[in-house]
Design a protein around this motif. Structure first.
Motif, PDB file in Angstrom:
ATOM      1  N   GLN A  50       0.862  -1.178   0.000  1.00  0.00           N
ATOM      2  CA  GLN A  50       0.000   0.000   0.000  1.00  0.00           C
ATOM      3  C   GLN A  50       0.899   1.229   0.000  1.00  0.00           C
ATOM      4  O   GLN A  50       1.947   1.234   0.639  1.00  0.00           O
ATOM      5  N   GLN A  51       0.480   2.247  -0.746  1.00  0.00           N
ATOM      6  CA  GLN A  51       1.283   3.459  -0.824  1.00  0.00           C
ATOM      7  C   GLN A  51       0.412   4.685  -0.621  1.00  0.00           C
ATOM      8  O   GLN A  51      -0.730   4.727  -1.080  1.00  0.00           O
ATOM      9  N   ARG A  52       0.988   5.658   0.010  1.00  0.00           N
ATOM     10  CA  ARG A  52       0.297   6.923   0.209  1.00  0.00           C
ATOM     11  C   ARG A  52       0.350   7.733  -1.077  1.00  0.00           C
ATOM     12  O   ARG A  52       1.203   7.522  -1.937  1.00  0.00           O
ATOM     13  N   PHE A  53      -0.555   8.686  -1.188  1.00  0.00           N
ATOM     14  CA  PHE A  53      -0.629   9.573  -2.337  1.00  0.00           C
ATOM     15  C   PHE A  53       0.712  10.269  -2.564  1.00  0.00           C
ATOM     16  O   PHE A  53       1.218  10.317  -3.688  1.00  0.00           O
ATOM     17  N   SER A  54       1.289  10.797  -1.495  1.00  0.00           N
ATOM     18  CA  SER A  54       2.553  11.535  -1.625  1.00  0.00           C
ATOM     19  C   SER A  54       3.679  10.637  -2.123  1.00  0.00           C
ATOM     20  O   SER A  54       4.540  11.077  -2.895  1.00  0.00           O
ATOM     21  N   ALA A  55       3.700   9.368  -1.709  1.00  0.00           N
ATOM     22  CA  ALA A  55       4.728   8.434  -2.186  1.00  0.00           C
ATOM     23  C   ALA A  55       4.553   8.159  -3.675  1.00  0.00           C
ATOM     24  O   ALA A  55       5.536   8.093  -4.420  1.00  0.00           O
ATOM     25  N   LEU A  56       3.309   8.011  -4.112  1.00  0.00           N
ATOM     26  CA  LEU A  56       3.044   7.808  -5.534  1.00  0.00           C
ATOM     27  C   LEU A  56       3.450   9.036  -6.342  1.00  0.00           C
ATOM     28  O   LEU A  56       4.054   8.919  -7.403  1.00  0.00           O
ATOM     29  N   PHE A  86      -7.535   5.549   6.869  1.00  0.00           N
ATOM     30  CA  PHE A  86      -7.287   5.238   8.272  1.00  0.00           C
ATOM     31  C   PHE A  86      -7.872   6.355   9.134  1.00  0.00           C
ATOM     32  O   PHE A  86      -7.640   7.534   8.858  1.00  0.00           O
ATOM     33  N   PRO A  87      -8.624   5.993  10.182  1.00  0.00           N
ATOM     34  CA  PRO A  87      -9.313   6.998  10.998  1.00  0.00           C
ATOM     35  C   PRO A  87      -8.361   7.681  11.992  1.00  0.00           C
ATOM     36  O   PRO A  87      -8.407   7.438  13.203  1.00  0.00           O
ATOM     37  N   VAL A  88      -7.493   8.514  11.469  1.00  0.00           N
ATOM     38  CA  VAL A  88      -6.564   9.274  12.295  1.00  0.00           C
ATOM     39  C   VAL A  88      -6.622  10.738  11.881  1.00  0.00           C
ATOM     40  O   VAL A  88      -7.172  11.075  10.841  1.00  0.00           O
ATOM     41  N   VAL A  89      -6.052  11.587  12.697  1.00  0.00           N
ATOM     42  CA  VAL A  89      -5.985  13.005  12.370  1.00  0.00           C
ATOM     43  C   VAL A  89      -4.525  13.388  12.257  1.00  0.00           C
ATOM     44  O   VAL A  89      -3.755  13.134  13.182  1.00  0.00           O
ATOM     45  N   PRO A  90      -4.079  13.940  11.140  1.00  0.00           N
ATOM     46  CA  PRO A  90      -4.841  14.170   9.910  1.00  0.00           C
ATOM     47  C   PRO A  90      -5.155  12.861   9.200  1.00  0.00           C
ATOM     48  O   PRO A  90      -4.510  11.848   9.469  1.00  0.00           O
ATOM     49  N   PRO A  91      -6.131  12.881   8.284  1.00  0.00           N
ATOM     50  CA  PRO A  91      -6.521  11.653   7.593  1.00  0.00           C
ATOM     51  C   PRO A  91      -5.326  11.012   6.870  1.00  0.00           C
ATOM     52  O   PRO A  91      -4.472  11.697   6.329  1.00  0.00           O
ATOM     53  N   HIS A  92      -5.314   9.706   6.915  1.00  0.00           N
ATOM     54  CA  HIS A  92      -4.235   8.925   6.298  1.00  0.00           C
ATOM     55  C   HIS A  92      -4.893   7.988   5.292  1.00  0.00           C
ATOM     56  O   HIS A  92      -5.742   7.178   5.656  1.00  0.00           O
ATOM     57  N   VAL A  93      -4.505   8.125   4.010  1.00  0.00           N
ATOM     58  CA  VAL A  93      -5.097   7.324   2.941  1.00  0.00           C
ATOM     59  C   VAL A  93      -3.976   6.580   2.232  1.00  0.00           C
ATOM     60  O   VAL A  93      -2.919   7.141   1.962  1.00  0.00           O
ATOM     61  N   GLU A  94      -4.221   5.314   1.939  1.00  0.00           N
ATOM     62  CA  GLU A  94      -3.256   4.513   1.190  1.00  0.00           C
ATOM     63  C   GLU A  94      -3.968   3.816   0.034  1.00  0.00           C
ATOM     64  O   GLU A  94      -5.165   3.533   0.101  1.00  0.00           O
ATOM     65  N   TYR A  95      -3.185   3.527  -0.999  1.00  0.00           N
ATOM     66  CA  TYR A  95      -3.709   2.896  -2.214  1.00  0.00           C
ATOM     67  C   TYR A  95      -2.961   1.596  -2.472  1.00  0.00           C
ATOM     68  O   TYR A  95      -1.767   1.494  -2.211  1.00  0.00           O
ATOM     69  N   ALA A  96      -3.681   0.615  -3.002  1.00  0.00           N
ATOM     70  CA  ALA A  96      -3.087  -0.675  -3.376  1.00  0.00           C
ATOM     71  C   ALA A  96      -3.896  -1.244  -4.533  1.00  0.00           C
ATOM     72  O   ALA A  96      -5.043  -0.847  -4.760  1.00  0.00           O
ATOM     73  N   LEU A  97      -3.288  -2.171  -5.239  1.00  0.00           N
ATOM     74  CA  LEU A  97      -4.004  -2.843  -6.318  1.00  0.00           C
ATOM     75  C   LEU A  97      -4.929  -3.903  -5.747  1.00  0.00           C
ATOM     76  O   LEU A  97      -4.596  -4.587  -4.781  1.00  0.00           O
TER      77      LEU A  97
END
Length: 142
Positions: A50-56, A86-97
């Motif tokens: 899984q990768q974060r938007f910023s890593a992509l 992920f339910p954290v502050v600030p929001p944490h979003v990850e992407y995977a195939l």
């Protein structure tokens, strides 16, 4: 044991799709998968992590935030990318195939590999084409 009768005509076309038809939804999926950013997102996520938007964004040089977000949304809507919030502050979003994402990304790998392995020949062809364009139109002789 009785063999199933293969479907023909419209029923078979509806099952498989028809990329040559401008009304077929498979054409839109093809556009998402084979767009410049679609290919690169699929390849970037193929490592299985899984990768974060910023890593992509750091991995795919030259893509704007807007285009990356749009591409991820398109691939997510097609079922190729899973978005985990992920339910954290600030929001944490990850992407995977997804499973289908891995399958389609493996198809794209062959195209990307061929281009990278043959880039010298492609560049040579481009130079020849450009030289011909500068030289002017070629007239056929009979």
């Amino acid at each position: 044991m009785k063999q199933p009768i293969p479907e023909t005509g419209l029923a078979a076309q509806m099952q498989r799709g028809n990329l040559f038809s401008d009304k077929c939804p498979s054409r839109e999926v093809l556009k998402h998968v084979t767009s410049r950013w679609g290919v690169l997102v699929l390849l970037a996520l193929l490592n299985g992590e899984q990768q974060r938007f910023s890593a992509l964004k750091r991995k795919i040089l030259g893509v704007s935030e807007k285009m990356l977000a749009q591409t991820l949304q398109q691939l997510e809507s097609d079922g190729f990318v899973a978005r985990t919030v992920f339910p954290v502050v600030p929001p944490h979003v990850e992407y995977a195939l997804t499973t289908n994402g891995v399958l389609i990304a493996r198809q794209v790998v062959g195209l990307a590999d061929w281009i990278e392995e043959n880039i010298d020949q492609v560049i040579q062809a481009q130079k020849q084409y450009q030289a011909q364009q500068i030289a002017g139109p070629q007239h056929w002789q009979s």
